[in-house]
Design a protein around this motif. Structure first.
Motif, short mmCIF file in Angstrom:
data_model
loop_
_atom_site.label_atom_id
_atom_site.label_comp_id
_atom_site.label_asym_id
_atom_site.label_seq_id
_atom_site.Cartn_x
_atom_site.Cartn_y
_atom_site.Cartn_z
N ARG A 131 0.83 -1.21 0.00
CA ARG A 131 0.00 0.00 0.00
C ARG A 131 0.86 1.26 0.00
N LEU A 132 1.93 1.27 0.79
CA LEU A 132 2.79 2.46 0.88
C LEU A 132 3.50 2.72 -0.44
N ASN A 133 3.86 1.66 -1.15
CA ASN A 133 4.47 1.85 -2.48
C ASN A 133 3.49 2.51 -3.44
N GLU A 134 2.20 2.19 -3.29
CA GLU A 134 1.18 2.85 -4.13
C GLU A 134 1.05 4.33 -3.76
N ILE A 135 1.13 4.61 -2.47
CA ILE A 135 0.93 6.00 -1.99
C ILE A 135 2.08 6.90 -2.43
N ASN A 136 3.31 6.42 -2.24
CA ASN A 136 4.47 7.27 -2.55
C ASN A 136 5.66 6.40 -2.96
N PRO A 137 5.84 6.22 -4.27
CA PRO A 137 6.92 5.33 -4.74
C PRO A 137 8.32 5.89 -4.48
N ASP A 138 8.43 7.16 -4.08
CA ASP A 138 9.76 7.73 -3.82
C ASP A 138 10.35 7.23 -2.50
N VAL A 139 9.51 6.74 -1.62
CA VAL A 139 10.00 6.29 -0.31
C VAL A 139 10.47 4.83 -0.41
N VAL A 140 11.66 4.59 0.11
CA VAL A 140 12.17 3.20 0.15
C VAL A 140 11.54 2.52 1.36
N ILE A 141 10.79 1.44 1.10
CA ILE A 141 10.10 0.73 2.19
C ILE A 141 10.75 -0.65 2.37
N HIS A 142 11.21 -0.92 3.57
CA HIS A 142 11.70 -2.27 3.90
C HIS A 142 10.66 -2.93 4.80
N ALA A 143 10.25 -4.15 4.45
CA ALA A 143 9.25 -4.87 5.25
C ALA A 143 9.89 -6.12 5.86
N HIS A 144 9.70 -6.31 7.16
CA HIS A 144 10.23 -7.50 7.84
C HIS A 144 9.11 -8.20 8.60
N VAL A 145 8.84 -9.45 8.22
CA VAL A 145 7.83 -10.24 8.92
C VAL A 145 8.54 -10.99 10.03
N LEU A 146 8.61 -10.39 11.19
CA LEU A 146 9.24 -11.09 12.30
C LEU A 146 8.81 -10.51 13.63
N ASP A 147 8.96 -11.35 14.63
CA ASP A 147 8.73 -10.94 16.00
C ASP A 147 9.88 -10.01 16.37
N ALA A 148 9.58 -8.99 17.14
CA ALA A 148 10.64 -8.02 17.45
C ALA A 148 11.50 -8.53 18.60
N ALA A 149 12.18 -9.66 18.37
CA ALA A 149 13.08 -10.21 19.39
C ALA A 149 14.36 -9.36 19.41
N PRO A 150 15.06 -9.32 20.56
CA PRO A 150 16.25 -8.46 20.65
C PRO A 150 17.26 -8.70 19.51
N ALA A 151 17.53 -9.99 19.21
CA ALA A 151 18.55 -10.27 18.19
C ALA A 151 18.12 -9.76 16.82
N ASP A 152 16.82 -9.87 16.51
CA ASP A 152 16.32 -9.38 15.22
C ASP A 152 16.44 -7.86 15.14
N LEU A 153 16.00 -7.19 16.19
CA LEU A 153 16.01 -5.73 16.18
C LEU A 153 17.43 -5.18 16.19
N GLU A 154 18.30 -5.88 16.89
CA GLU A 154 19.70 -5.42 17.00
C GLU A 154 20.34 -5.30 15.62
#
Ligand SMILES: [Zn+2]
Length: 340
Positions: free
Chosen positions: A89-112
């Motif tokens: 949806r965000l790519n449709e709204i504004n293609p100039d913005v670089v969007i990174h999507a991560h499907v994951l639980d926000a565990a410390p090691a992932d967020l780090e």
């Protein structure tokens, strides 16, 4: 930069061309893409942020659509992960913005791995487990973050600046934030939108070099009861705080500090996360589940298996959501019954 797109924001004197250029070079991470995360991500994308990273562990359901502004019926029908549906949806709204999507639980090691180098962290979560991890990471890496929460018709927000304001651990220790409950009591969309407005206007101030205009108070309000309170918490900073004090241990980043099973508040759902951290082979699992009595559904991001009044949703990172129960023991029994 497409100046016409941002012309009204550039005309706003506190931002101007310099502020807009600064914004276009910033990287913001939104942790959680539910109601708050949807609104935050949409506002920052329309405003012309440079890069937006979205982290979410869940997928879209029809009960989200009343208030989670980025999602559609089609996303819910396909059970798309929220991070993916948000990015689409965000790519449709504004293609100039670089969007990174991560499907994951926000565990410390992932967020780090994701947080260092970001300019700002935005709280779109619904639980203190994750917020305390975000808080420790923000302090460790010296990155501001903006807390937000809502339930019923009320909401709250606070902007946390490492080295300047008290942190979330200071506030929890002070007792000022107890009493917040999960969304069992329901929620009306304007409460979400108001929290998003307060979070994102603070974000715009920070990202365009207008720190002097930050609110500097802890805000709570109830839109239904027409109440609005602001509290000055500048004296709440605790020098002995393990997250922001002089001798820091960052207790919420320690390995094993998180539960491997968690009841998802108000959702009749338990999340299980295997401690081995190994990925799940969804193809192999699908072959196995196809032989059983229940109903199997899948998309490229997850596998959903329903049997009687229970539904298990498997993600490639090993996580499983068990719907139809609030019992960790029952969820584990179902899980072990299917994948050993
Ligand atoms: Zn602190």
């Amino acid at each position: 930069m497409d100046k016409d797109r941002y012309s009204r924001q550039i005309r706003f004197r506190a931002i101007g061309e310099n502020g807009q250029t600064a914004l276009s070079q910033k990287h913001v991470i939104v942790i959680g893409a539910g109601a708050l995360g949807s609104g935050i991500a949409e506002t920052l994308t329309r405003a012309g942020i440079g890069t937006l990273t979205i982290i979410d562990r869940d997928y879209v359901e029809s009960s989200n659509l009343q208030r989670q502004s980025l999602y559609s019926n089609a996303d819910a029908a396909a059970r798309l992960p929220k991070a993916i549906a948000a990015r689409n949806r965000l790519n449709e709204i504004n293609p100039d913005v670089v969007i990174h999507a991560h499907v994951l639980d926000a565990a410390p090691a992932d967020l780090e791995k994701l947080v260092p180098g970001a300019d700002l962290l935005m709280d779109g979560t619904d639980n203190f487990d994750t917020r305390l991890i975000v808080n420790d990471l923000a302090q460790k890496h010296g990155i501001p973050w903006i807390y937000g929460a809502c339930v019923g018709s009320s909401g709250m927000s606070f902007t946390i600046l490492p080295g300047s304001t008290p942190c979330l651990s200071c506030l929890l220790a002070s007792g000022i934030m107890t009493g917040e409950t999960c969304d069992i009591g329901g929620i009306v969309a304007p409460a979400v939108q108001a929290v998003v407005a307060h979070q994102t206007v603070e974000a715009l101030k920070l990202l365009t070099g207008n720190e002097m205009d930050l609110r500097q108070t802890f805000l709570t309000f109830d839109l239904w009861r027409n109440q609005h309170y602001e509290v000055d918490l500048s004296g709440m900073r605790n020098p002995g705080c393990p997250s922001c004090g002089s001798e820091r241990t960052y207790p919420h980043l320690a390995a094993g500090s998180r539960l491997k099973a968690a009841v998802l508040c108000g959702r009749d759902t338990v999340q299980l996360r295997p401690s081995n951290g190994l990925p799940l082979n969804l193809n192999q699992l699908a072959e196995l589940l196809e032989r059983l009595d229940g109903h199997l559904d899948r998309n490229p991001y997850l596998l959903s298996y329903s049997h009687e009044d229970k539904r298990l949703v498997f993600f490639p990172d090993g996580r499983v959501l068990v719907h139809g129960t609030n019992s960790i023991a029952e969820a584990k029994r179902l899980y072990h019954g299917l994948i050993g």
